[in-house]
Design a protein around this motif. Structure first.
Motif, mmCIF file in Angstrom:
data_model
loop_
_atom_site.group_PDB
_atom_site.id
_atom_site.type_symbol
_atom_site.label_atom_id
_atom_site.label_comp_id
_atom_site.label_asym_id
_atom_site.label_seq_id
_atom_site.Cartn_x
_atom_site.Cartn_y
_atom_site.Cartn_z
ATOM 1 N N ALA A 76 44.544 32.834 41.515
ATOM 2 C CA ALA A 76 43.687 32.851 40.326
ATOM 3 C C ALA A 76 43.489 34.291 39.824
ATOM 4 C CB ALA A 76 42.345 32.201 40.643
ATOM 5 N N THR A 79 47.019 35.867 38.466
ATOM 6 C CA THR A 79 47.534 35.350 37.193
ATOM 7 C C THR A 79 46.572 35.592 36.032
ATOM 8 O OG1 THR A 79 46.654 33.182 37.823
ATOM 9 C CG2 THR A 79 48.976 33.558 38.249
ATOM 10 N N ASN A 80 45.393 36.172 36.310
ATOM 11 C CA ASN A 80 44.406 36.403 35.238
ATOM 12 C C ASN A 80 44.355 37.897 34.885
ATOM 13 O OD1 ASN A 80 42.297 36.433 33.474
ATOM 14 N ND2 ASN A 80 40.823 35.432 34.824
ATOM 15 N N HIS A 81 45.435 38.383 34.260
ATOM 16 C CA HIS A 81 45.499 39.826 33.974
ATOM 17 C C HIS A 81 44.610 40.232 32.795
ATOM 18 C CE1 HIS A 81 48.417 38.798 30.790
ATOM 19 N NE2 HIS A 81 48.899 37.957 31.684
ATOM 20 N N VAL A 83 41.404 39.597 32.814
ATOM 21 C CA VAL A 83 40.124 39.971 33.435
ATOM 22 C C VAL A 83 40.324 40.978 34.564
ATOM 23 C CG1 VAL A 83 38.158 39.081 34.783
ATOM 24 C CG2 VAL A 83 38.980 37.807 32.805
ATOM 25 N N THR A 320 32.581 38.612 36.083
ATOM 26 C CA THR A 320 33.307 37.351 36.259
ATOM 27 C C THR A 320 32.888 36.716 37.576
ATOM 28 O OG1 THR A 320 35.522 36.360 36.208
ATOM 29 C CG2 THR A 320 35.328 38.444 37.390
#
Length: 423
Positions: A76, A79-81, A83, A320
């Motif tokens: 998670a 793959t969340n570049h 944030v 986050t």
């Protein structure tokens, strides 16, 4: 001899397990390099995955940081570049923040859209057609290296085989002067080492002096490639591409170091790890000898079992949440690939080395998402070919003592592995 060595290893692991289970979780610092050098980090991650999969360490030699330890949570973050940033200016991709004056951009330590533009310049080196060509070269060099190994005497597998072959490969990829190829090994080691007394370099300044020598050496080669027609090597590919031809000196050095470390450290440690894994699991060695077709699943299983880079780090660009924990903007988030690869919720019997796993590519050693290792197919190819060539020549390469491991919680590797080949 072997019984004694392995018993000593098991005793230190038992001791580490007792310590990890009796400590308060808030006192955990799983990123301490000594845990990796002694191979006793495992019980700490086991407990974190069970009890505190997203863990905050408020005080360490690297400052405060979050540890993400479970496979799906790591995915998670990776793959969340949008944030989680890799940018060098925010500290980069390792748990250790580079001092501000030593921060170098490379495409792995860079966010979109510049990341993909720079990464694409070197991607042609790793196309299937090019890998087919490289395979011929790798096989020839592997055969030559193995044919020259001593018989009936102890030698260091790390230096004689793993470093030599990966350094030769790097010299081919860069079209680097052959007689100077060991400079590449030195620069790779210097770039990733932790400075300190008794280490490779004593200070960051000393490190920088050596890396400036690397930049100067490559600048001369760059000039030659840029003024000549395009060729099929990494330097020429970058020198003739709009995204990389005008890099500033820090970005230039950053990408060089990335490609050198990526092509050297990871492959050489997996190569050494493959021999050590088979030594620790003789039943798997027999299985592989009897059925060499299993090399196709053996290779990804070794890469999972070894996990040559223990972690990658990101910096939160906004407040986050991961796994119910609130992460604040600017905080350091460490994805422990080494822990994700032992997560029994995703990988069956993760501590077992099983060369015929049904899904051997379910590992996170190469990262995931946009920063997934660009040279991963080449790393797999080198590993497969070296074992094909070993099996043509030797019944076995005998490991005669435990490896000496690197003092690092980033590079999960070996300094030495003493071995012997019977005459």
């Amino acid at each position: 001899m072997h019984g004694t060595i392995e018993q000593a290893g098991e005793a230190s692991l038992r001791e580490a397990r007792e310590k990890a289970n009796s400590m308060r979780l808030e006192d955990f610092d799983p990123g301490h390099p000594e845990l990796f050098q002694t191979d006793t980090h495992w019980p700490y991650f086991d407990r974190l995955r069970k009890e505190d999969p997203v863990h905050y360490c408020k005080d360490s030699m690297f400052g405060p940081y979050w540890s993400v330890t479970k496979y799906n949570d790591i995915m998670a973050v990776d793959t969340n570049h949008g944030v989680f940033s890799s940018a060098a200016a925010l500290g980069g991709i390792t748990i250790r923040d580079a001092p501000p004056d030593l921060r170098r951009e490379s495409f792995i330590a860079m966010d979109q859209p510049r990341h993909s533009a720079q990464r694409k310049t070197v991607a042609p080196m790793f196309t299937p057609d090019n890998l087919d060509e490289l395979a011929i070269n790798i096989r020839k060099r592997s055969a030559s290296c193995l044919d020259n190994l001593p018989r009936n005497e102890v030698f260091d597998f790390v230096d004689t085989v793993a470093i030599e072959l990966t350094t030769q490969m790097l010299a081919v990829l860069f079209d680097f002067p052959w007689e100077d190829r060991r400079k590449l090994t030195r620069w790779s080691d210097v770039a990733t080492t932790l400075p300190g007394p008794g280490g490779l370099v004593a200070t960051d300044e000393e490190r920088m002096a050596e890396l400036n020598e690397c930049a100067g050496y490559f600048a001369k080669l760059w000039k030659e490639r840029a003024s000549g027609p395009p060729r099929n090597d990494l330097l020429s590919l970058m020198a003739h591409n709009d995204a990389t031809r005008n890099m500033d000196p820090k970005n230039f050095l950053g990408n060089l170091i990335l490609l050198i470390v990526g092509g050297n450290d990871t492959t050489r440690n997996t190569m050494t790890g493959s021999l050590y894994a088979l030594h620790r699991h003789p039943d798997q060695y027999r299985k592989l000898r009897e059925n060499p077709a299993l090399l196709d699943t053996f290779v990804p299983e070794v890469i999972r079992w070894q996990t040559p880079l223990a972690h990658m780090r990101r910096t939160a660009l906004a407040d986050t949440e991961i796994g119910g924990k609130k992460i604040r903007k600017g905080e350091k988030v460490v994805m422990w690939y080494v822990s994700g690869n032992r997560d029994d919720e995703v990988i069956e019997k993760p501590y077992d080395f099983i060369i015929d796993r049904a899904r051997p590519r379910t590992h996170i050693s190469f990262g995931f998402g946009i920063h997934r290792c660009v040279g991963m197919r080449l790393a797999e190819l080198q590993l497969k070919i070296i074992w094909e060539e070993i099996f043509k020549r030797f019944d076995r390469i005998e490991v005669v003592d435990e490896p000496k491991r690197v003092y690092s919680s980033f590079i999960k590797g070996y300094e030495t592995l003493p071995v012997r080949i019977a005459a």
